[in-house]
Design a protein around this motif. Structure first.
Motif, PDB file in Angstrom:
ATOM      1  N   SER A  68     -26.287  -4.011 -28.497  1.00 20.84           N
ATOM      2  CA  SER A  68     -24.860  -4.318 -28.428  1.00 20.84           C
ATOM      3  C   SER A  68     -24.227  -3.634 -27.222  1.00 20.84           C
ATOM      4  O   SER A  68     -23.396  -4.207 -26.524  1.00 20.84           O
ATOM      5  N   ASN A  69     -24.660  -2.406 -26.926  1.00 23.91           N
ATOM      6  CA  ASN A  69     -24.066  -1.748 -25.768  1.00 23.91           C
ATOM      7  C   ASN A  69     -24.531  -2.375 -24.461  1.00 23.91           C
ATOM      8  O   ASN A  69     -23.745  -2.532 -23.520  1.00 23.91           O
ATOM      9  N   ASN A  92     -22.607  -5.331 -23.945  1.00 23.41           N
ATOM     10  CA  ASN A  92     -21.263  -4.871 -23.601  1.00 23.41           C
ATOM     11  C   ASN A  92     -21.164  -4.545 -22.104  1.00 23.41           C
ATOM     12  O   ASN A  92     -20.241  -4.977 -21.413  1.00 23.41           O
ATOM     13  N   ARG A 112     -21.268  -7.673 -20.086  1.00 23.14           N
ATOM     14  CA  ARG A 112     -20.021  -8.426 -20.157  1.00 23.14           C
ATOM     15  C   ARG A 112     -18.945  -7.759 -19.287  1.00 23.14           C
ATOM     16  O   ARG A 112     -18.206  -8.411 -18.570  1.00 23.14           O
ATOM     17  N   GLN A 113     -18.913  -6.437 -19.339  1.00 25.66           N
ATOM     18  CA  GLN A 113     -17.918  -5.735 -18.522  1.00 25.66           C
ATOM     19  C   GLN A 113     -18.166  -5.940 -17.036  1.00 25.66           C
ATOM     20  O   GLN A 113     -17.241  -6.020 -16.238  1.00 25.66           O
ATOM     21  N   SER A 147       1.487 -14.790 -21.267  1.00 23.99           N
ATOM     22  CA  SER A 147       0.593 -14.893 -22.413  1.00 23.99           C
ATOM     23  C   SER A 147       0.971 -16.112 -23.237  1.00 23.99           C
ATOM     24  O   SER A 147       1.891 -16.845 -22.900  1.00 23.99           O
ATOM     25  N   VAL A 193     -14.636 -13.821 -24.385  1.00 24.33           N
ATOM     26  CA  VAL A 193     -15.260 -13.092 -25.481  1.00 24.33           C
ATOM     27  C   VAL A 193     -16.212 -13.952 -26.299  1.00 24.33           C
ATOM     28  O   VAL A 193     -16.840 -13.456 -27.231  1.00 24.33           O
ATOM     29  N   ARG A 196     -10.682 -12.844 -21.143  1.00 24.06           N
ATOM     30  CA  ARG A 196     -10.768 -11.503 -21.707  1.00 24.06           C
ATOM     31  C   ARG A 196      -9.378 -10.941 -22.006  1.00 24.06           C
ATOM     32  O   ARG A 196      -9.176 -10.282 -23.019  1.00 24.06           O
ATOM     33  N   LEU A 197      -8.432 -11.181 -21.098  1.00 20.53           N
ATOM     34  CA  LEU A 197      -7.092 -10.600 -21.265  1.00 20.53           C
ATOM     35  C   LEU A 197      -6.163 -11.534 -22.032  1.00 20.53           C
ATOM     36  O   LEU A 197      -5.093 -11.135 -22.438  1.00 20.53           O
ATOM     37  N   SER A 253      -4.269 -13.672 -20.899  1.00 21.80           N
ATOM     38  CA  SER A 253      -2.974 -13.763 -20.237  1.00 21.80           C
ATOM     39  C   SER A 253      -3.203 -13.795 -18.731  1.00 21.80           C
ATOM     40  O   SER A 253      -4.264 -13.419 -18.249  1.00 21.80           O
ATOM     41  N   GLN A 281      -2.310 -12.190 -15.240  1.00 22.58           N
ATOM     42  CA  GLN A 281      -1.837 -10.868 -14.822  1.00 22.58           C
ATOM     43  C   GLN A 281      -1.818 -10.786 -13.308  1.00 22.58           C
ATOM     44  O   GLN A 281      -2.865 -10.608 -12.701  1.00 22.58           O
ATOM     45  N   ALA A 296      -3.786  -7.819 -11.958  1.00 26.13           N
ATOM     46  CA  ALA A 296      -5.142  -7.526 -12.401  1.00 26.13           C
ATOM     47  C   ALA A 296      -6.057  -7.339 -11.196  1.00 26.13           C
ATOM     48  O   ALA A 296      -5.794  -7.849 -10.117  1.00 26.13           O
ATOM     49  N   GLY A 297      -7.089  -6.593 -11.403  1.00 33.33           N
ATOM     50  CA  GLY A 297      -8.139  -6.504 -10.388  1.00 33.33           C
ATOM     51  C   GLY A 297      -7.756  -5.744  -9.140  1.00 33.33           C
ATOM     52  O   GLY A 297      -8.339  -5.958  -8.085  1.00 33.33           O
ATOM     53  N   ASN A 327     -20.009   2.829 -17.889  1.00 30.28           N
ATOM     54  CA  ASN A 327     -20.238   2.815 -19.323  1.00 30.28           C
ATOM     55  C   ASN A 327     -20.909   4.105 -19.799  1.00 30.28           C
ATOM     56  O   ASN A 327     -20.451   4.759 -20.728  1.00 30.28           O
TER      57      ASN A 327
END
Ligand SMILES: Nc1ncnc2c1ncn2[C@@H]1O[C@H](COP(=O)(O)OP(=O)(O)OP(=O)(O)O)[C@@H](O)[C@H]1O
Ligand SMILES: Nc1ncnc2c1ncn2[C@@H]1O[C@H](COP(=O)(O)OP(=O)(O)OP(=O)(O)O)[C@@H](O)[C@H]1O
Ligand SMILES: O[C@H]1[C@H](O)[C@H](O)OC[C@H]1O
Ligand SMILES: [Mg+2]
Ligand SMILES: [Mg+2]
Lengths: 281, 328, 500, 328
Positions: free
Chosen positions: D54-55, D58, D61-62, D162, D173, D248-249, D251, D253, D256-257, D297
């Motif tokens: 799972s990590n 994770n 994905r990040q 949003s 996700v 992911r967000l 919305s 933004q 962002a970034g 991470n």
């Protein structure tokens, strides 16, 4: 006196509904009294904020509404403004130096109430984390208030404090990692709604049952609370009222009032699923 | 002088106004200068306040920090390198200096000296890794940027450090006559940089390395040492900028100067220095920095919506570079 | 004076020098000869401390030397003019000459007047006149060459190495260089001279040393040897008459390419020429006379004031060389390293780079098998000396690099090739091969424009010759009128700026 | 195949395990890979959670957003350019896409398409200015960065946008089996990039331009078009990254970034691509991006003070580059 009143307002950032609504309220108020408004956006850079103030002083403003991105760093701008006899009112966060009046939320209360609310919903036990933000006094006060509330619950354990820089995308990654490293995490307090929205996305992505509280009362947050889910509470501030009060006090100074209060703390209000539907700034 | 101008004045007449004019026009400074003048005139037309002495001094003072960072950046870029760490190094130098004075109660002199040493030390670190480590400057200085920011935050615990002796503000807001101290500092630093670049062997070697590093090395230039020196200079100018910034902010701010490296690079490139190195003039950088400052100031004076300012600034930078691209 | 003994040099698994001896006396001009890739430049880099030998000794005046770097070699009185230019393009001649040895005032500042004066003296001694305030990249190749020589001399070198200095010079400039070399010889300087022009060896040199495949083949006084014997020593076999016979041109030959008018600079001359099926059209003239620029202008790679081109009778406008490629016109540029090679690519991809239409697979993809086969064939046809087609080109010798670029074009089916100085830096053996390849190419009815500064080559290869002077064609000669006197008269009637 | 490996096995034996191993080791991917393995092992030792499936998912994905940005960046850097605008372009693409869906009530497909067009458009803008305008990439893309950020803020008025249709979150996700959608997208994009770079003439031309632009041009490569294409690709990957980030967000933004361009550059350089162009491998970039993600991470999992994380990260990046510098 036929010269139009000039009001300058410098914001720490204008990429946050909180400050945007403040700006809107300012524009409305200024229109009502026929004043001219100049607005700048420091983008969290104190040096730029000082330059912005200097430029406003060149334009001959009468009133400076100051939302400092750093309280200490902005002092020289305050001093310069005072040298030019400009009235300086700090809004939302205080500034060092000869500020005439400060109008801001009871930030310690805000942190305290959010975390008290969370502790109650957690039944007084479990692991919680704080999602910190940019280190300015109001944010620090919220963290302090939160810790005080958590401290009243011996079975609640504060496992980590990490910085999401009040930014949704940064907070998202930080909280995802938090959730990985603390599988038993039960609650998160975010110092404001900007970070909270990122935390919410991370919680929802993980599918875990983690309760989230925050400060601000931003429209998005209120909406999420109304919907129900991980986001259970935000302690609302009143940005529009802050600037209205701030401007009023500045005018009072301008008209020669001598007993204007040096600080006007504005109340905060808990917004949860019970009252969210009816709340807006 | 370019071959064209030789042809234009074959008999080499005594310098007339015309020939001086022609020489300026043929210089690589001409285009940045024209850009500066055009933008200034536009700003002056749009805002009454722009051309007041007080506002012009105001602009120069605002520009000083980035302009000083851009001096070191010019040296580095002339050798074909880049230094992304200048903003962070500046912040760390200011934070450490302030911390020593306030938290450790050391005499101000010690604090200032420590700030300078921080700049020199990180510049040295960058320089060694780039010159002897043969690592790409962009990544070395990116890493140093992270390291310096982290160290500043650790040292300060994330809080700005205030409570400095009040005379420190002289560096940021003091004046000599009507001239702000930062402006004087900036002028001096540019002069010294000019002398170094154009009147010493070291300066020649800086240009030579940017022009053709292999050839420079073969000719006997100690390229590693020169490269080390330019990063050290960049660290030093970052520390000097920190001094002025600390005077302006009256506090050590571990988060100050985020993104200043990009402003400094923009100033250098706007000033006509080739990003690949070997070509460029230090006073071009000054013009570039002032141009950026005028854009910020002028757009503020005109009361332009802050969101729109970014957009306009972007287009004006593009325009300035486009006009100036020919002789690059 | 100088003695190299048993020098060996290994690059990874390849040994490129296998026990070479070289002895040079003071006041001697010593030729170092050998095919492309024989190891001449490598040997000289060892002498100058740029490379360290795997084995062997260097002695100067009997004393054994171990140079850790070039600086130590120059301190010992060695100066070199590299095969690849080593000037800083944006610095002026004076700045280049004194680079890393700047004269300074007592305070440590540059003494610019002194350096300028000294530069003028050195250049005057060379009898060269060139602008001192212009970045060297604006100078012609010949002028840059003289800056390099002046730079080497400014060190008071007692041993001067000239690695193929004449490759980029015209005959009159070469003559001028020789005058300088003779003067230096008189002053007791030992000169090591590398050149693929054998006639130059007989004109200027006292002794020769020949290398082949990194081995010492022999040395001799020039007086004791003749051209054929020399070639045999170098190549290991006899070379036939180097120019293949010129076939008779068809009187009715079609015009493949016509340049109706080209004007390089505002106010400059306007020229025109035609290129016919199956011919080799020579572009002759002094360096800087505008031959390269004219060729580039046709392909849209030089911003000429105007340039009207017809291909197969159709008016065509080339905006960039890619348009030329699409019309079957290719260019072999004159500076192979700067303009010809992708130095980060292996030989294979340098050959295939502009030829993917030939190895398409499934519409969009590269057929890598075909690419390999066809490129290796091209590589073999010009006899590139390298371990295999995956070798990186930046390690090849100068001449082999040139061959790789030639192979690139021969691998194509082009109608017109513009060869700018095709045999610059190419050894005698390979030269005749390249000439043969050119003739094979035109035999198919295709045509070549050959820009060359070597008169014998122009005369031996061209069916017609356009002679350039100051930016334009001043005469076009044909058949028996192609003589060296004729061409030189057209090319030089007028002033040459760089050489007195 | 490199010449060394040919020589090492002169008789070309049937591929043994040893020769495969040797081949991997001789490849430029070896060093980034070793760095990745070493860092992973360290993280695994220091934190029990690190090696959980799972990590690891994770982390991937990040990493996906920066890794996808880094694809376009790799193309650009291979030609010797640079693209500082990727983070801002991504933010603008996400903002416009979200705005069209939410504020204008357009169908989601139109919004997504508009986002892609924003990316392509700004990439085109950068590309035209760099290729035909002959302006330095660093300053062009810096200006575009400012312009894109400004436009995003103007369009959004400072409010995050949003209220997106909930299925958009699938991009951020969602999962296929246990594999997160962003990870699948990332894998696909890398595969396509690999094919483009190594199996098409276009890819060869990209490398050729970075190796020697003049030579490429004179040999008939349409250098301007290729350069245009790499900036367009960079804009496109920024838009694809925006899609995932928006998912992911949930919305749009405009802010962002911030700073993602530097992360993307770091990934490219850590992956072994030469900053001057001409040399590098796309899978190296992937390794570089994952390495950065693992650092973030793992240091988090270990519970290291975030300030200290910056410092450690800086040093590990330096170490990785130092180890890998030889074959550059
Ligand atoms: N750095 C290097 N690595 C590997 N091989 C090299 C290297 N430098 C040179 N070589 C090889 O050494 C051999 C000799 O090269 P060198 O440049 O000395 O030849 P040369 O005699 O000067 O040829 P030319 O007449 O073409 O200039 C060539 O086969 C070349 O490929
Ligand atoms: N940017 C420039 N500025 C001034 N002069 C230039 C510039 N570029 C080239 N020149 C000059 O223009 C001439 C160009 O000549 P070109 O290269 O076309 O001549 P060529 O006859 O092919 O000779 P070469 O043998 O050198 O190739 C040279 O004298 C060179 O010095
Ligand atoms: O009070 C405000 C705070 O200072 C911050 O910066 O973000 C928005 C609000 O929470
Ligand atoms: Mg050679
Ligand atoms: Mg030529």
């Amino acid at each position: 006196q036929d010269k139009k009143l000039k009001i300058g307002m410098t914001f720490q950032e204008l990429n946050n509904p909180y400050f945007v609504s403040m700006q809107e309220a300012l524009n409305e108020a200024a229109k009502a009294i026929g004043a001219e408004v100049i607005v700048t956006d420091a983008g969290h850079d104190v040096a730029k904020q000082i330059s912005d103030v200097e430029d406003m002083l060149q334009q001959g403003i009468d009133i400076l509404l100051l939302n400092p991105t750093d309280s200490a760093g902005i002092e020289s701008a305050v001093t310069m403004a005072k040298e030019k006899n400009v009235i300086v009112v700090a809004v939302d966060a205080n500034a060092s130096g000869p500020v005439d009046t400060f109008v801001g939320s009871k930030n310690r209360d805000a942190g305290y109430q959010s975390c008290k609310y969370m502790a109650e919903k957690l039944g007084g036990k479990g692991e919680v984390a704080i999602l910190d933000g940019i280190p300015v006094v109001p944010i620090l006060e919220r963290v302090e208030g939160c810790k005080a509330a958590l401290g009243e619950n011996p079975d609640i354990k504060l496992v980590t404090t990490q910085n999401g820089r009040q930014d949704r995308s940064v907070a998202l990654g930080v909280v995802e990692n938090m959730i990985q490293s603390y599988p038993n995490l039960a609650g998160i307090f975010s110092v404001n709604d900007g970070g909270a929205m990122g935390a919410l996305a991370a919680i929802e992505g993980s599918g875990k049952d983690i309760k989230l509280t925050s400060v601000d009362g931003a429209p998005e947050a209120v909406e999420a609370i109304t919907k129900g889910g991980a986001f259970i509470e935000t302690t609302a501030q009143f940005p529009r009222d802050q600037v209205r009060v701030g401007l009023a006090l500045a005018l009072a100074h301008k008209w020669g009032a001598r007993v204007v209060p040096a600080a006007v703390p504005i109340d905060v209000r808990v917004v949860d699923s019970a009252n969210a539907k009816d709340f807006s700034w | 002088m370019s071959p064209e101008s030789t042809v234009a004045s074959p008999s080499n007449p005594p310098r007339s106004v015309g020939s001086v004019f022609r020489k300026i026009f043929a210089s690589p400074l001409a285009l940045p200068l024209i850009g500066l003048i055009v933008v200034s005139v536009l700003m002056g037309l749009a805002s009454d306040n722009f051309f007041s002495v007080s506002n012009l001094l105001n602009v120069l003072r605002q520009v000083s920090v980035v302009a000083i960072l851009a001096v070191g950046m010019t040296f580095v870029i002339l050798t074909g390198g880049i230094d992304l760490s200048v903003g962070a190094v500046m912040a760390l130098a200011g934070t450490i200096a302030a911390g020593l004075m306030v938290k450790m109660g050391m005499p101000a002199g010690v604090g200032l000296l420590a700030g300078l040493l921080v700049g020199l030390g990180l510049g040295f670190f960058n320089g060694v890794l780039v010159a002897w480590g043969r690592m790409p400057a962009i990544i070395v200085t990116l890493a140093t940027m992270g390291i310096a920011r982290g160290l500043g935050l650790i040292y300060s615990g994330g809080y700005p450090i205030s409570g400095l002796p009040s005379w420190i503000s002289w560096f940021g807001v003091g004046r000599v006559g009507i001239i702000p101290v930062p402006v004087i500092a900036m002028a001096l630093i540019y002069l010294i940089a000019w002398v170094l670049l154009h009147r010493t062997p070291f300066g020649r070697h800086v240009y030579a390395i940017g022009g053709n590093e292999v050839a420079a090395k073969l000719s006997g230039v100690k390229t590693e040492r020169v490269k080390l020196a330019v990063y050290v200079i960049s660290g030093l100018t970052a520390a000097l900028a920190a001094l002025i910034l600390t005077g302006r902010l009256m506090s050590g701010q571990p988060n100050a100067g985020v993104g200043f490296e990009l402003d400094a690079i923009a100033a250098v490139v706007l000033g006509g220095t080739a990003i690949a190195g070997g070509r460029g003039l230090i006073f071009g950088t000054l013009i570039g920095a002032v141009l950026l400052g005028i854009l910020n100031n002028g757009l503020n004076l005109m009361g332009i919506n802050p969101y729109l300012q970014d957009v306009i600034k972007g287009f004006i930078i593009l325009l300035a570079i486009y006009i100036g691209r020919e002789w690059r | 004076m100088l003695r190299l003994e048993g020098i060996r040099k290994r690059f990874g698994p390849v040994e490129v020098l296998r026990g070479v001896d070289l002895e040079v006396k003071a006041g001697e001009i010593h030729a170092l000869l050998g095919e492309n890739g024989a190891g001449k430049s490598t040997l000289m880099k060892i002498l100058c401390g740029i490379l360290t030998p795997t084995a062997g000794t260097i002695r100067i005046n009997g004393e054994e030397q171990h140079f850790a770097d070039y600086d130590q070699a120059t301190a010992a009185g060695i100066g070199i003019v590299f095969q690849e230019f080593s000037l800083i393009p944006y610095l002026t001649p004076v700045e280049n000459m004194f680079l890393a040895r700047e004269m300074t005032t007592k305070l440590g500042f540059l003494d610019r007047t002194a350096m300028r004066k000294r530069a003028q003296e050195i250049l005057a001694q060379l009898d060269v006149d060139l602008p001192l305030d212009v970045p060297v990249r604006r100078l012609s190749v010949a002028e840059q060459q003289f800056v390099e020589i002046a730079k080497a001399l400014s060190l008071n070198a007692r041993i001067l190495v000239l690695d193929e200095p004449t490759a980029t010079l015209t005959p009159s400039e070469t003559e001028h260089l020789f005058k300088v070399m003779r003067e230096l010889r008189k002053q007791g300087v030992a000169i090591i001279f590398i050149s693929h022009h054998l006639e130059e060896i007989f004109e200027i040199c006292d002794r020769i040393t020949v290398l082949r495949d990194g081995e010492f083949v022999g040395d001799s006084d020039v007086a004791d040897i003749d051209n054929d014997r020399l070639v045999e020593m170098m190549v290991g076999r006899r070379i036939e008459n180097s120019f293949p016979p010129k076939p008779a041109l068809l009187p009715q030959a079609k015009i493949l390419l016509e340049c109706e008018e080209v004007q390089l600079r505002r106010g400059g001359p306007i020229s025109s020429f035609q290129l016919r099926e199956g011919e080799i059209l020579g572009f002759a003239g002094l360096v800087g006379s505008g031959r390269t620029e004219t060729a580039l202008a046709m392909l849209g790679a030089y911003p000429a004031v105007r340039c009207k081109v017809k291909v197969d009778g159709q008016e065509t406008r080339f905006r960039e060389p890619a348009d030329g490629l699409a019309h079957g016109i290719g260019l072999l540029p004159e500076n192979r390293k700067e303009e010809g090679l992708i130095t980060s690519f292996p030989i294979l991809q340098n050959i295939s780079i502009n030829n993917y239409a030939k190895y398409r697979k499934n519409m969009w993809f590269i057929d890598m098998q075909k690419e390999l086969a066809s490129s290796e064939a091209a590589m073999k046809s010009v006899r590139v000396k390298a371990p295999n087609s995956h070798t990186r080109v930046d390690n090849l010798s100068g001449g082999n690099q040139q061959k790789v670029v030639i192979a690139r074009w021969l691998n194509h089916s082009m109608k017109v090739l513009i060869f700018d100085e095709p045999t610059r830096g190419i050894d005698v053996g390979a030269k005749s091969e390249i000439y043969q390849l050119m003739r094979d190419f035109t035999a198919k009815g295709d045509a070549i424009i050959m820009i060359s500064s070597e008169l014998p080559e122009v005369i031996g290869m061209s069916d017609r010759v356009c002679v350039f002077r100051s930016g334009g064609i001043v005469a076009t000669v044909e058949g028996d009128a192609i003589t060296s006197e004729g061409i030189m008269t057209h090319a030089t009637t007028g002033k040459a700026r760089n050489v007195a």
